[in-house]
Design a protein around this motif. Structure first.
Motif, PDB file in Angstrom:
ATOM      1  N   ASN A 153       0.832  -1.190   0.000  1.00 20.76           N
ATOM      2  CA  ASN A 153       0.000   0.000   0.000  1.00 20.76           C
ATOM      3  C   ASN A 153       0.872   1.248   0.000  1.00 20.76           C
ATOM      4  O   ASN A 153       1.605   1.506   0.962  1.00 20.76           O
ATOM      5  CB  ASN A 153      -0.921  -0.019   1.231  1.00 20.76           C
ATOM      6  N   LEU A 154       0.789   2.049  -1.058  1.00 21.99           N
ATOM      7  CA  LEU A 154       1.614   3.250  -1.163  1.00 21.99           C
ATOM      8  C   LEU A 154       1.291   4.269  -0.083  1.00 21.99           C
ATOM      9  O   LEU A 154       2.182   4.977   0.410  1.00 21.99           O
ATOM     10  CB  LEU A 154       1.441   3.886  -2.549  1.00 21.99           C
ATOM     11  N   GLU A 155       0.011   4.377   0.284  1.00 22.22           N
ATOM     12  CA  GLU A 155      -0.358   5.357   1.299  1.00 22.22           C
ATOM     13  C   GLU A 155       0.284   5.029   2.644  1.00 22.22           C
ATOM     14  O   GLU A 155       0.811   5.909   3.325  1.00 22.22           O
ATOM     15  CB  GLU A 155      -1.884   5.424   1.433  1.00 22.22           C
ATOM     16  N   ALA A 203       4.020   5.833   2.435  1.00 18.98           N
ATOM     17  CA  ALA A 203       4.288   7.271   2.543  1.00 18.98           C
ATOM     18  C   ALA A 203       4.130   7.744   3.988  1.00 18.98           C
ATOM     19  O   ALA A 203       4.955   8.528   4.499  1.00 18.98           O
ATOM     20  CB  ALA A 203       3.351   8.038   1.618  1.00 18.98           C
ATOM     21  N   GLU A 221       6.624   5.964  -7.793  1.00 17.08           N
ATOM     22  CA  GLU A 221       5.248   5.961  -7.293  1.00 17.08           C
ATOM     23  C   GLU A 221       5.177   6.479  -5.853  1.00 17.08           C
ATOM     24  O   GLU A 221       4.213   7.147  -5.467  1.00 17.08           O
ATOM     25  CB  GLU A 221       4.649   4.551  -7.359  1.00 17.08           C
ATOM     26  N   GLN A 260       3.232   9.746  -4.329  1.00 14.08           N
ATOM     27  CA  GLN A 260       2.313   9.629  -3.209  1.00 14.08           C
ATOM     28  C   GLN A 260       2.690  10.574  -2.075  1.00 14.08           C
ATOM     29  O   GLN A 260       1.815  11.140  -1.404  1.00 14.08           O
ATOM     30  CB  GLN A 260       2.297   8.188  -2.696  1.00 14.08           C
ATOM     31  N   VAL A 303       1.328  13.913  -2.946  1.00 20.70           N
ATOM     32  CA  VAL A 303      -0.106  13.961  -2.656  1.00 20.70           C
ATOM     33  C   VAL A 303      -0.341  14.172  -1.168  1.00 20.70           C
ATOM     34  O   VAL A 303      -1.168  14.995  -0.748  1.00 20.70           O
ATOM     35  CB  VAL A 303      -0.794  12.662  -3.133  1.00 20.70           C
TER      36      VAL A 303
END
Length: 323
Positions: free
Chosen positions: A278-280, A283, A300, A304, A307
């Motif tokens: 999971n990138l979130e 991050a 990626e 993220q 964002v």
């Protein structure tokens, strides 16, 4: 001072416990003179023990491998540990050890005192191990690797990675780790200049090179935890590589949940590797380090983080968002 016979047993026990012994250290341990140590070494040689003299400024001694194995001197706890280990070895992941362990156990129990045999039997009957599936390892590989770890001696071997790529490696072995049905070697890869974990069942022809090295400090200090963290990210889609502007010890002390590998760069920086599907979450994990970082990838993750940064900026300036 001990009698000659008991002192010989003490000397033999010390020689079996470590590869090389300076003569002066043996004399201090046994509280005798260097001349007495030399006489006792000659007595051991006369009894058939292959004790070698080491050259050098201080001199020393080593018990080398002989044509026959000399008797081992074990205290009670050591004898029990070996006997229980042999009883459960039939369910390990070591190739062909089942029959060998039974033969060795029979020999050991023949010489155990009655009270120790009862303790071993009690421990064995109360210990239940499930069968182990999956690939096995060559016990000779384990002993060769363990000896190189003990003696801080570089190791060479052929290795096949998960995707089938074959390479030759030269490493500074740190430790062997057994996790369930797998054996892992934690080591410093001299050619790639970094810490690596190798599955022992995927390596072949391990051999010590004769080159000694000064052991390095393993990031985090715990080999088993290091392997577990590496395995946690081995099959994750995104792996982050980050330069943290804080020392590895400081980061590990403040953030025990770091969930990744920390490798010192210098006193004030370290490299942090962590992975997640999971990138979130990835991050957020980096943002929660609480110090300045340089993120080197993957792209990626950088996107993220941008964002996340924009979201936090808007959260901190609600008036700007309203306008």
């Amino acid at each position: 001072m001990s009698t000659t016979s008991s002192r010989l047993l003490d000397l033999l026990s010390l020689l079996q416990a470590r590869r090389d012994w300076p003569g002066g250290e043996l004399a201090r341990r046994l509280e005798v003179s260097g001349r007495t140590i030399r006489r006792d070494v000659e007595r051991l040689r006369a009894l058939g023990y292959p004790v070698e003299s080491l050259t050098g400024p201080a001199g020393g001694y080593r018990l080398r491998a002989g044509t026959a194995m000399p008797p081992l001197l074990l205290d009670e706890d050591e004898a029990i540990a070996i006997a229980v280990g042999l009883r459960t070895a039939a369910r390990t992941s070591v190739t062909g050890i089942e029959e060998t362990s039974v033969r060795a156990l029979v020999k050991l129990e023949q010489v155990l005192p009655t009270h120790l045999r009862r303790r071993v039997a009690a421990l064995g009957s109360a210990t239940i191990s499930g069968p182990v599936a999956g690939p096995t390892v060559d016990p000779q590989h384990l002993t060769a690797i363990a000896a190189a770890c003990r003696d801080a001696e570089c190791l060479r071997f052929a290795y096949r990675s998960r995707d089938g790529t074959a390479t030759r490696r030269e490493v500074e072995p740190h430790s062997l780790v057994n996790l369930g049905r797998r054996w892992y070697l934690v080591s410093w890869d001299r050619r790639r200049e970094g810490w690596r974990t190798f599955r022992v069942d995927r390596l072949t022809r391990p051999a010590a090179t004769g080159v000694r090295f000064t052991p390095r400090r393993l990031p985090g200090g715990d080999p088993a935890k290091y392997v577990e963290q590496g395995l946690a990210g081995a099959f994750s889609r995104y792996e982050a590589r980050v330069t943290v502007h804080a020392g590895a010890d400081e980061v590990a002390r403040r953030l025990p949940w770091v969930a990744g590998a920390l490798e010192p760069i210098d006193a004030h920086r370290c490299e942090y590797r962590t992975a997640d599907e999971n990138l979130e979450w990835l991050a957020l994990r980096i943002a929660m380090l609480g110090v300045d970082v340089d993120v080197h990838g993957p792209p990626e993750l950088v996107a993220q983080l941008n964002v996340l940064s924009e979201r936090l900026r808007r959260a901190a300036s609600p008036d700007d968002r309203a306008s």
